[in-house]
Design a protein around this motif. Structure first.
Motif, PDB file in Angstrom:
ATOM      1  N   VAL A 198     105.279 -12.111  -7.106  1.00  0.00           N
ATOM      2  CA  VAL A 198     106.563 -11.512  -6.752  1.00  0.00           C
ATOM      3  C   VAL A 198     106.854 -10.500  -7.848  1.00  0.00           C
ATOM      4  O   VAL A 198     107.184 -10.858  -8.977  1.00  0.00           O
ATOM      5  CB  VAL A 198     107.676 -12.576  -6.679  1.00  0.00           C
ATOM      6  CG1 VAL A 198     109.009 -11.915  -6.348  1.00  0.00           C
ATOM      7  CG2 VAL A 198     107.328 -13.633  -5.643  1.00  0.00           C
ATOM      8  N   SER A 199     106.652  -9.231  -7.534  1.00  0.00           N
ATOM      9  CA  SER A 199     106.788  -8.207  -8.571  1.00  0.00           C
ATOM     10  C   SER A 199     108.242  -7.786  -8.719  1.00  0.00           C
ATOM     11  O   SER A 199     109.080  -8.099  -7.862  1.00  0.00           O
ATOM     12  CB  SER A 199     105.900  -7.004  -8.239  1.00  0.00           C
ATOM     13  OG  SER A 199     106.353  -6.395  -7.063  1.00  0.00           O
ATOM     14  N   ALA A 200     108.515  -7.079  -9.812  1.00  0.00           N
ATOM     15  CA  ALA A 200     109.901  -6.673 -10.133  1.00  0.00           C
ATOM     16  C   ALA A 200     110.826  -7.880 -10.029  1.00  0.00           C
ATOM     17  O   ALA A 200     111.899  -7.821  -9.432  1.00  0.00           O
ATOM     18  CB  ALA A 200     110.359  -5.540  -9.216  1.00  0.00           C
ATOM     19  N   VAL A 201     110.383  -8.975 -10.610  1.00  0.00           N
ATOM     20  CA  VAL A 201     111.146 -10.222 -10.476  1.00  0.00           C
ATOM     21  C   VAL A 201     112.512 -10.095 -11.154  1.00  0.00           C
ATOM     22  O   VAL A 201     113.433 -10.868 -10.858  1.00  0.00           O
ATOM     23  CB  VAL A 201     110.317 -11.409 -11.039  1.00  0.00           C
ATOM     24  CG1 VAL A 201     110.281 -11.388 -12.562  1.00  0.00           C
ATOM     25  CG2 VAL A 201     110.822 -12.735 -10.514  1.00  0.00           C
ATOM     26  N   SER A 243     107.632  -9.153 -13.940  1.00  0.00           N
ATOM     27  CA  SER A 243     108.297  -7.872 -14.119  1.00  0.00           C
ATOM     28  C   SER A 243     107.485  -7.130 -15.169  1.00  0.00           C
ATOM     29  O   SER A 243     107.638  -7.357 -16.371  1.00  0.00           O
ATOM     30  CB  SER A 243     109.743  -8.055 -14.589  1.00  0.00           C
ATOM     31  OG  SER A 243     110.289  -6.789 -14.875  1.00  0.00           O
ATOM     32  N   ALA A 244     106.574  -6.283 -14.717  1.00  0.00           N
ATOM     33  CA  ALA A 244     105.706  -5.560 -15.647  1.00  0.00           C
ATOM     34  C   ALA A 244     106.488  -4.489 -16.384  1.00  0.00           C
ATOM     35  O   ALA A 244     106.176  -4.130 -17.510  1.00  0.00           O
ATOM     36  CB  ALA A 244     104.542  -4.934 -14.878  1.00  0.00           C
ATOM     37  N   GLN A 245     107.533  -3.990 -15.740  1.00  0.00           N
ATOM     38  CA  GLN A 245     108.338  -2.921 -16.318  1.00  0.00           C
ATOM     39  C   GLN A 245     109.411  -3.500 -17.244  1.00  0.00           C
ATOM     40  O   GLN A 245     109.849  -2.842 -18.164  1.00  0.00           O
ATOM     41  CB  GLN A 245     108.992  -2.172 -15.148  1.00  0.00           C
ATOM     42  CG  GLN A 245     109.475  -0.801 -15.448  1.00  0.00           C
ATOM     43  CD  GLN A 245     109.879  -0.093 -14.162  1.00  0.00           C
ATOM     44  OE1 GLN A 245     109.036   0.438 -13.454  1.00  0.00           O
ATOM     45  NE2 GLN A 245     111.151  -0.076 -13.869  1.00  0.00           N
ATOM     46  N   GLY A 246     109.843  -4.701 -16.951  1.00  0.00           N
ATOM     47  CA  GLY A 246     110.861  -5.364 -17.772  1.00  0.00           C
ATOM     48  C   GLY A 246     112.240  -5.290 -17.171  1.00  0.00           C
ATOM     49  O   GLY A 246     113.001  -6.244 -17.208  1.00  0.00           O
ATOM     50  N   ALA A 247     112.564  -4.156 -16.607  1.00  0.00           N
ATOM     51  CA  ALA A 247     113.876  -3.969 -15.982  1.00  0.00           C
ATOM     52  C   ALA A 247     113.843  -2.655 -15.216  1.00  0.00           C
ATOM     53  O   ALA A 247     112.958  -1.829 -15.430  1.00  0.00           O
ATOM     54  CB  ALA A 247     114.982  -3.921 -17.034  1.00  0.00           C
TER      55      ALA A 247
END
Lengths: 291, 350
Positions: A198-201, A243-247
């Motif tokens: 589940v990306s962008a969690v 969340s690979a981007q963090g936020a």
């Protein structure tokens, strides 16, 4: 293989993975060797990620990245070949009911699969009945019956107003289940390990599903969840929130993300209620059957 | 020669400005200049323009998704223990809606104790749901009617799984016959006979009764009469035999409840039992409300879990085999039944 419809975070995952295996000291897997090949795509995406810029979508399938990773605690090595497939490719496969022979070979030879689903970018099967209360308030009828004989059972809507059904209108979870069915079919039922990501969690923060990717899949991707549970001979699965981007990038969040000591500290990986920054955990499970 | 043609026929001589000025640098007429690109050259350029990119190799694999023709059903039946379910009923009696809402239930979780385990016709279920979703642009839920096809029955496939005490798969092939087909069966013995192979092979025959129509003063008598004629017509030609397993499904229970007409539905079920109960192996009754548009007493999909469970556990009484028994069904599909782990067993029609 990474499987996901467009804009589901596959490339951002790869960019963050690149950072973690090459620079993070807390990673369970470290880069040992990088094989020959064109690295321009991944290095460009990595730099975008480091600069907190939106990672550019992969619009055309890229050559696979081939690398070997060493597990830090026992020095076992893992050789990975990860193609960065465009989400458009998967979308078209579903809609055209077809894939090329190159895909056939890749899916026959792969041992594991990461399935990327973006939490807030799903086409949900919203029933019209869910709008009934709103329509009632707007004076669009109460949906109740008219007991006069002539009116009973007559739909109020006109088909001329309806849009046309096409495969593109199918809901998101149906597309994922069907793509997995394609893969199972092509593999002749040979088992495969599946990490559902589940990306962008972080987009679930503030909801009742915050940091609960497994509950999210059970609630919002129930068909996919049942399909995986009901086919244990074909799929061994585990669910991660990443969340690979963090936020989401906003002026406030950018300041926060850039203030971290290490770029890898932006990452959030959630599994079984535990949170870490080690984005290699799904790969460890897929490859070694353990973290 | 217009300006576009001039530009397209640019001279091969780099210094020539024909493309811009239309004048040959050597003062020749276009027809005389050996360096000027010909019309054929220009046409060839157009021919060699890149075609739209085909995203997939046309030689690659084509995947399932369409309804399964009856003649191809053996491919599934040969691989798995498969139950054939036939849906019969008048137009608008809720056959397709039942399938659509069953799919919608699976989209939010298991149905009863059964999990979704796969379908080679998954997009077809989605198609049946479309007019009841906001994505359709409709303002009230509807279901696309099943198209009448006189010569071809197509099936939907659904695999469900029970998980206790172990995972067991149950494959269902579902024939959703159009309401028009039911009308023809009522009116024509030939049409009723045409259903014989399909119904003989069916593990369950679902007969839908429109709960709305059977409780509305203007339509209740006609509705019951049509149901009687349908069943009677099938019995008379032997399409419905004494080994048939009939599930009598009353639909639109939300309408029935809002009219407080449960007794009328009970009477309709009693009539069905008294007239035909002793002529078929098994007759069971179900009350469903696939969609709930009236009142708030029922949940969407009410009763569907019981119907699905009945499909999964449906079983015909197989006829006794003897040395002289010959298969008589016209379609080979109707002569076979497969069980997991066993060789194909040929089932004789009597």
């Amino acid at each position: 293989m990474l499987l996901g419809l467009p804009s589901t975070g596959k490339t951002t995952f790869l960019a963050a993975l690149w950072e973690v295996v090459s620079a993070s000291e807390r990673s369970g897997l470290r880069l040992q060797h990088l094989y020959e090949g064109d690295r321009s795509h991944i290095t460009a995406r990595h730099e975008e990620w480091l600069a907190c810029k939106p990672v550019r979508r992969t619009t055309a399938d890229q050559d696979p990245i081939s690398l070997s990773l060493r597990r830090t605690y026992d020095a076992r090595t893992l050789r990975l070949t990860i193609p960065d497939m465009s989400g458009e490719t998967y979308r078209l496969q579903f809609e055209q009911r077809r894939w090329g022979s190159d895909f056939e070979e890749r899916f026959q030879s792969t041992t594991s699969l990461m399935v990327f689903v973006r939490s807030m970018a799903m086409k949900e099967p919203t029933p019209l009945s869910a709008l009934a209360p709103a329509l009632r308030e707007m004076g669009g009828g109460d949906g109740g019956i008219d007991s006069s004989d002539d009116a009973v059972g007559q739909p109020a809507s006109t088909e001329s107003q309806a849009r046309t059904w096409s495969l593109s209108t199918c809901c998101t979870q149906v597309k994922y289940v069907d793509l997995l069915q394609f893969i199972a079919h092509a593999r002749g039922g040979a088992p495969i390990r599946v990490a559902v990501v589940v990306s962008a969690v972080d987009e679930l923060d503030g909801t009742e599903l915050e940091n609960k990717p497994a509950e999210f899949v059970r609630a919002k991707l129930a068909l996919l969840h049942q399909f995986l549970v009901a086919n244990p001979h074909r799929f061994t699965s585990r669910i991660y929130g990443i969340s690979a981007q963090g936020a989401k990038y906003t002026p406030e969040s950018l300041a926060n993300l850039r203030s971290r000591d290490a770029a890898a500290d932006r990452i959030r990986v959630v599994e079984d209620g535990n949170t870490t920054t080690d984005i290699t955990r799904p790969l460890s499970w897929l490859s070694f059957d353990e973290e | 020669m217009n300006q576009d043609d001039v530009q397209a026929r640019a001279c091969r001589e780099k210094a020539c400005t024909f493309a811009d000025t239309g004048l040959c640098m050597e003062g020749l007429e276009p027809e005389e200049c050996p360096h000027l690109r010909s019309d054929d050259d220009v046409a060839e350029d157009h021919d060699s323009e890149p075609l739209p990119v085909e995203p997939s190799d046309p030689g690659g694999r084509y995947f399932f998704g369409d309804p399964v023709p009856l003649d191809s059903a053996h491919e599934i039946a040969a691989s798995y223990d498969t139950k054939l379910i036939v849906l019969l009923g008048e137009k608008d009696s809720g056959k397709t809606t039942l399938l659509a809402e069953l799919h919608n239930l699976f989209l939010i979780g298991p149905v009863g104790e059964l999990l979704f385990a796969g379908s080679i016709t998954l997009p077809e279920f989605e198609k049946r749901c479309f007019l009841a979703r906001t994505a359709s642009g409709m303002d009230r839920a509807d279901t696309e009617r099943t198209k009448f096809s006189a010569d071809e029955t197509r099936l939907l496939h659904l695999c469900v799984a029970s998980t206790s005490p172990r995972v067991d798969h149950h494959h269902l092939l579902i024939a959703d016959l159009s309401g028009e087909r039911s009308r023809l069966v009522r009116e024509s013995a030939e049409e009723a006979e045409s259903l014989r192979p399909l119904l003989h092979r069916a593990d369950a025959i679902v007969l839908t009764l429109d709960g709305d129509a059977v409780t509305a003063p203007a339509t209740k008598h006609t509705t019951k009469a049509r149901r009687r004629a349908l069943v009677q017509g099938l019995l008379e030609v032997g399409a419905l035999r004494d080994d048939a397993n009939v599930l009598h499904v009353v639909t639109k229970l939300d309408v029935v409840r809002s009219r407080k007409a449960d007794p009328a539905v009970q009477a309709a079920c009693d009539e069905m039992a008294s007239m035909f109960g002793d002529k078929i192996l098994s007759l069971s009754h179900f009350r469903t409300s696939a969609r709930v548009e009236h009142g708030d007493e029922l949940q969407p999909g009410h009763g569907l879990a019981d119907v699905l469970k009945a499909w999964v556990h449906a079983a015909r009484r197989l006829p006794q085999l003897s040395a002289r028994t010959q298969p008589l069904a016209e379609r080979s599909f109707a002569n076979y039944r497969f069980a997991p782990g066993s060789a194909c067993r040929r089932e004789p029609a009597r």
